[in-house]
Design a protein around this motif. Sequence first.
Motif, short mmCIF file in Angstrom:
data_model
loop_
_atom_site.label_atom_id
_atom_site.label_comp_id
_atom_site.label_asym_id
_atom_site.label_seq_id
_atom_site.Cartn_x
_atom_site.Cartn_y
_atom_site.Cartn_z
N LEU A 37 32.98 39.02 38.85
CA LEU A 37 32.09 38.03 38.96
C LEU A 37 30.87 38.10 38.28
N THR A 38 30.08 39.12 38.45
CA THR A 38 28.85 39.27 37.81
C THR A 38 28.88 39.26 36.22
N TYR A 39 29.68 39.90 35.53
CA TYR A 39 29.73 40.00 34.34
C TYR A 39 30.41 38.73 33.58
N GLY A 40 31.46 38.20 34.15
CA GLY A 40 31.84 36.82 33.92
C GLY A 40 31.03 35.87 33.74
N THR A 41 30.38 35.64 34.83
CA THR A 41 29.28 34.59 34.91
C THR A 41 28.08 34.73 34.11
N GLY A 42 27.78 36.18 34.07
CA GLY A 42 26.49 36.37 33.38
C GLY A 42 26.34 36.42 31.86
N GLU A 43 27.53 37.43 31.35
CA GLU A 43 27.46 37.67 29.92
C GLU A 43 28.69 36.69 29.38
N GLN A 45 29.43 33.55 30.54
CA GLN A 45 29.30 32.22 30.97
C GLN A 45 30.48 31.57 31.29
N LEU A 46 31.26 32.11 32.15
CA LEU A 46 32.55 31.60 32.62
C LEU A 46 32.24 31.17 34.16
N SER A 47 32.84 30.19 34.62
CA SER A 47 32.60 29.39 35.61
C SER A 47 32.95 30.37 36.75
N GLU A 48 32.32 30.29 38.00
CA GLU A 48 32.63 31.28 39.10
C GLU A 48 33.75 30.65 39.61
N GLU A 49 33.86 29.29 39.53
CA GLU A 49 35.20 28.82 40.05
C GLU A 49 36.45 29.17 39.64
N ASN A 53 39.33 31.67 41.31
CA ASN A 53 40.77 31.00 41.29
C ASN A 53 41.76 31.92 40.91
N GLY A 54 41.31 32.75 39.57
CA GLY A 54 42.06 33.73 38.98
C GLY A 54 42.33 34.90 39.86
N MET A 55 41.24 35.47 40.64
CA MET A 55 41.34 36.39 41.43
C MET A 55 42.18 36.12 42.50
N SER A 56 41.98 34.97 43.17
CA SER A 56 42.92 34.49 44.17
C SER A 56 44.46 34.63 43.92
N LEU A 57 44.58 33.91 42.72
CA LEU A 57 46.15 33.92 42.20
C LEU A 57 46.60 35.34 41.91
#
Length: 85
Positions: A37-43, A45-49, A53-57
């Motif tokens: 989550l930290t890397y994806g949203t920070g480095e 700029q992917l949406s947290e949502e 959702n991907g991790m929930s799936l």
Amino acid sequence: MLPVREVMQKSWRTVLIGVFALATATGGYYVTTTFLLTYGTGEHQLSEEMLLNGMSLAAFLELLVTPVLSFYADKVGAHRMVIAG
């Protein structure tokens, strides 16, 4: 004698190994998902949502696949399920 007391007296090492193995697996999961989550949203700029959702799936698919693979491992043998690299 109480079953818990008996296990703790006779097999405390096995219980301790199980506790640490579970803590390692669970801790590894939380470290990995927090990093993702930290890397994806920070480095990137992917949406947290989207990431959540991907991790929930992925967790839902694991919930479905684990019993099937466990049954298969019991029938075939877990040593035959290892994919040769």
